[in-house]
Design a protein around this motif. Structure first.
Motif, mmCIF file in Angstrom:
data_model
loop_
_atom_site.group_PDB
_atom_site.id
_atom_site.type_symbol
_atom_site.label_atom_id
_atom_site.label_comp_id
_atom_site.label_asym_id
_atom_site.label_seq_id
_atom_site.Cartn_x
_atom_site.Cartn_y
_atom_site.Cartn_z
ATOM 1 N N MET A 193 0.820 -1.200 0.000
ATOM 2 C CA MET A 193 0.000 0.000 0.000
ATOM 3 C C MET A 193 0.862 1.261 0.000
ATOM 4 O O MET A 193 1.001 1.935 0.997
ATOM 5 C CB MET A 193 -0.925 0.014 1.232
ATOM 6 C CG MET A 193 -1.906 -1.097 1.262
ATOM 7 S SD MET A 193 -2.992 -0.962 -0.154
ATOM 8 C CE MET A 193 -3.832 -2.501 -0.073
ATOM 9 N N GLU A 194 1.489 1.529 -1.123
ATOM 10 C CA GLU A 194 2.242 2.758 -1.238
ATOM 11 C C GLU A 194 1.261 3.893 -1.501
ATOM 12 O O GLU A 194 0.210 3.687 -2.105
ATOM 13 C CB GLU A 194 3.259 2.650 -2.365
ATOM 14 C CG GLU A 194 4.345 1.657 -2.047
ATOM 15 C CD GLU A 194 5.568 1.889 -2.894
ATOM 16 O OE1 GLU A 194 5.707 2.971 -3.476
ATOM 17 O OE2 GLU A 194 6.377 0.965 -2.953
ATOM 18 N N PRO A 195 1.596 5.097 -1.086
ATOM 19 C CA PRO A 195 0.678 6.214 -1.329
ATOM 20 C C PRO A 195 0.545 6.509 -2.815
ATOM 21 O O PRO A 195 1.459 6.281 -3.599
ATOM 22 C CB PRO A 195 1.332 7.388 -0.595
ATOM 23 C CG PRO A 195 2.706 6.963 -0.277
ATOM 24 C CD PRO A 195 2.767 5.480 -0.333
ATOM 25 N N VAL A 196 -0.610 7.010 -3.189
ATOM 26 C CA VAL A 196 -0.863 7.383 -4.579
ATOM 27 C C VAL A 196 -0.275 8.776 -4.800
ATOM 28 O O VAL A 196 -0.554 9.705 -4.047
ATOM 29 C CB VAL A 196 -2.389 7.395 -4.869
ATOM 30 C CG1 VAL A 196 -2.667 7.895 -6.267
ATOM 31 C CG2 VAL A 196 -2.976 6.014 -4.653
ATOM 32 N N PRO A 205 -8.857 -2.287 -2.486
ATOM 33 C CA PRO A 205 -8.705 -2.541 -1.053
ATOM 34 C C PRO A 205 -7.632 -1.630 -0.464
ATOM 35 O O PRO A 205 -6.605 -1.388 -1.085
ATOM 36 C CB PRO A 205 -8.273 -4.008 -0.970
ATOM 37 C CG PRO A 205 -8.180 -4.517 -2.354
ATOM 38 C CD PRO A 205 -8.570 -3.442 -3.306
ATOM 39 N N ALA A 206 -7.908 -1.139 0.723
ATOM 40 C CA ALA A 206 -7.005 -0.197 1.380
ATOM 41 C C ALA A 206 -6.823 -0.602 2.837
ATOM 42 O O ALA A 206 -7.635 -1.348 3.382
ATOM 43 C CB ALA A 206 -7.585 1.214 1.291
ATOM 44 N N PRO A 207 -5.787 -0.110 3.484
ATOM 45 C CA PRO A 207 -5.612 -0.397 4.913
ATOM 46 C C PRO A 207 -6.755 0.219 5.716
ATOM 47 O O PRO A 207 -7.457 1.108 5.220
ATOM 48 C CB PRO A 207 -4.269 0.256 5.256
ATOM 49 C CG PRO A 207 -3.928 1.147 4.123
ATOM 50 C CD PRO A 207 -4.705 0.692 2.937
ATOM 51 N N PRO A 208 -6.943 -0.234 6.965
ATOM 52 C CA PRO A 208 -8.068 0.272 7.767
ATOM 53 C C PRO A 208 -8.058 1.788 7.959
ATOM 54 O O PRO A 208 -9.108 2.399 8.062
ATOM 55 C CB PRO A 208 -7.905 -0.438 9.110
ATOM 56 C CG PRO A 208 -6.981 -1.576 8.872
ATOM 57 C CD PRO A 208 -6.188 -1.260 7.655
ATOM 58 N N GLU A 209 -6.881 2.389 7.999
ATOM 59 C CA GLU A 209 -6.835 3.838 8.211
ATOM 60 C C GLU A 209 -7.119 4.618 6.945
ATOM 61 O O GLU A 209 -7.282 5.824 6.982
ATOM 62 C CB GLU A 209 -5.485 4.263 8.806
ATOM 63 C CG GLU A 209 -4.300 4.036 7.896
ATOM 64 C CD GLU A 209 -3.674 2.659 8.055
ATOM 65 O OE1 GLU A 209 -2.665 2.431 7.388
ATOM 66 O OE2 GLU A 209 -4.179 1.819 8.807
ATOM 67 N N GLY A 210 -7.208 3.949 5.805
ATOM 68 C CA GLY A 210 -7.531 4.619 4.548
ATOM 69 C C GLY A 210 -6.312 4.755 3.660
ATOM 70 O O GLY A 210 -5.176 4.595 4.085
ATOM 71 N N ASN A 231 -11.920 14.419 -2.502
ATOM 72 C CA ASN A 231 -12.896 14.325 -1.409
ATOM 73 C C ASN A 231 -14.180 13.647 -1.884
ATOM 74 O O ASN A 231 -14.755 12.822 -1.168
ATOM 75 C CB ASN A 231 -13.177 15.722 -0.862
ATOM 76 C CG ASN A 231 -13.964 15.680 0.416
ATOM 77 O OD1 ASN A 231 -14.061 14.643 1.062
ATOM 78 N ND2 ASN A 231 -14.525 16.813 0.792
ATOM 79 N N ARG A 232 -14.640 13.984 -3.071
ATOM 80 C CA ARG A 232 -15.866 13.398 -3.613
ATOM 81 C C ARG A 232 -15.708 11.892 -3.818
ATOM 82 O O ARG A 232 -16.651 11.123 -3.640
ATOM 83 C CB ARG A 232 -16.225 14.075 -4.940
ATOM 84 C CG ARG A 232 -17.594 13.650 -5.466
ATOM 85 C CD ARG A 232 -18.029 14.430 -6.690
ATOM 86 N NE ARG A 232 -18.098 15.852 -6.406
ATOM 87 C CZ ARG A 232 -17.526 16.800 -7.142
ATOM 88 N NH1 ARG A 232 -16.850 16.492 -8.221
ATOM 89 N NH2 ARG A 232 -17.641 18.071 -6.824
ATOM 90 N N ALA A 233 -14.479 11.440 -4.151
ATOM 91 C CA ALA A 233 -14.223 10.013 -4.356
ATOM 92 C C ALA A 233 -14.030 9.274 -3.028
ATOM 93 O O ALA A 233 -13.928 8.057 -3.009
ATOM 94 C CB ALA A 233 -12.995 9.827 -5.234
ATOM 95 N N GLY A 234 -13.987 10.025 -1.921
ATOM 96 C CA GLY A 234 -13.810 9.390 -0.612
ATOM 97 C C GLY A 234 -12.360 9.231 -0.205
ATOM 98 O O GLY A 234 -12.060 8.535 0.760
ATOM 99 N N LEU A 235 -11.467 9.866 -0.924
ATOM 100 C CA LEU A 235 -10.039 9.821 -0.582
ATOM 101 C C LEU A 235 -9.714 11.056 0.256
ATOM 102 O O LEU A 235 -9.438 12.132 -0.282
ATOM 103 C CB LEU A 235 -9.202 9.766 -1.863
ATOM 104 C CG LEU A 235 -9.472 8.561 -2.757
ATOM 105 C CD1 LEU A 235 -8.834 8.733 -4.118
ATOM 106 C CD2 LEU A 235 -8.988 7.296 -2.088
ATOM 107 N N ASN A 236 -9.768 10.898 1.573
ATOM 108 C CA ASN A 236 -9.651 12.044 2.468
ATOM 109 C C ASN A 236 -8.289 12.202 3.122
ATOM 110 O O ASN A 236 -8.032 13.212 3.756
ATOM 111 C CB ASN A 236 -10.712 11.953 3.570
ATOM 112 C CG ASN A 236 -12.102 11.989 3.000
ATOM 113 O OD1 ASN A 236 -12.356 12.684 2.023
ATOM 114 N ND2 ASN A 236 -13.004 11.226 3.580
#
Length: 150
Positions: free
Chosen positions: A68-71, A104-109, A133-138
């Protein structure tokens, strides 16, 4: 009777010489100890924060699976958006961000690193952040270069 009075006065004198029990607590030693502890903690606290160089031993154990590297989302000076190294049209950005959010993402997002050129308009950067934000990537981090690293 004279003897009884003399014995009685001797007992009273003996009682007067005894000290009365102390009913107060002496807090001076307690304060001294607390001040010394405070000084010790004030001196050692900065040392706990600073990292210490440690030469770690090698191990033959397998590494943990951390894919899970950051985008990395970049906006260049012309306003062109890229996800990683792949350019994305602004019209396709919402769909691509929804695809990333659906993975799929880690529990913290999922973490997003947003890199934007300093010459960009504030509104252009906020438009991309709104799509995130609209896509849920906070969990968005704005990437900058430290002073003297240019």
């Amino acid at each position: 009777m004279g003897m009884g009075a003399a014995a009685h006065s001797h007992l009273q004198r003996g009682r007067r010489k005894r000290r009365a029990p102390m009913s107060e607590i002496n807090v001076t030693p307690l304060v001294d100890v607390m001040l010394v502890l405070l000084i010790i903690f004030m001196v050692t606290a900065p040392l706990l924060v600073a990292g210490v160089a440690v030469d770690l031993p090698e191990s033959r154990a397998e590494t943990l699976d951390q894919n899970m590297e950051p985008v990395q989302l970049s906006i260049d000076a012309a306003g062109n958006v890229s996800i990683g190294d792949e350019p994305v049209a602004l019209s396709d950005l919402p769909a691509r961000l929804e695809e990333i959010a659906a993975q799929p993402a880690p529990p913290e997002g999922r973490r997003i690193y947003l890199r934007a050129d300093r010459s960009l308009d504030y509104g252009a950067v906020m438009g991309v952040m709104g799509e995130l934000n609209r896509a849920g990537l906070n969990r968005v981090a704005l990437v900058s270069v430290g002073e003297g690293q240019r």
